[in-house]
Design a protein around this motif. Sequence first.
Motif: not given
Length: 88
Positions: A69-70, A77-79, A85-87
Motif C-alpha cells: 500500500n506504499d 503516484g499509484k499504490k 507490484g502488479a507486474k
Amino acid sequence: MAKLGSAKRPIVVHVQSEARAKEVATICAEHDWYYIIGFEFDKPEDLSDLNRALNPPTPVITQLTTARNDPCPCGSGKKYKKCCGAKL
C-alpha cells in the motif's frame, strides 16, 4: 564502546623484534593512535588490532522493500500493488 586507537581503547600488538616494534609505533604515530606493544619472542606476532584499525569493516546496508500500500517508487503516484507490484 570507545574507538580503537583512542586513549580508552588503545591498539594492542605483540611482536617478536625491536625492529617490528618500531615499525608498528611509526604507523600508529602517523595516525595519532594510542598503542601498547608487547614483546613475545617465542609466540607468533599478533597484529589484529592494527589491521582492524587500518582496514575498518564496512557497514552492511540493507535495501528497504516497498509494502503493497506504499506509493510506487517509480513515481507514478499509484499504490505499489496497482502499479509495478502488479507486474510481479
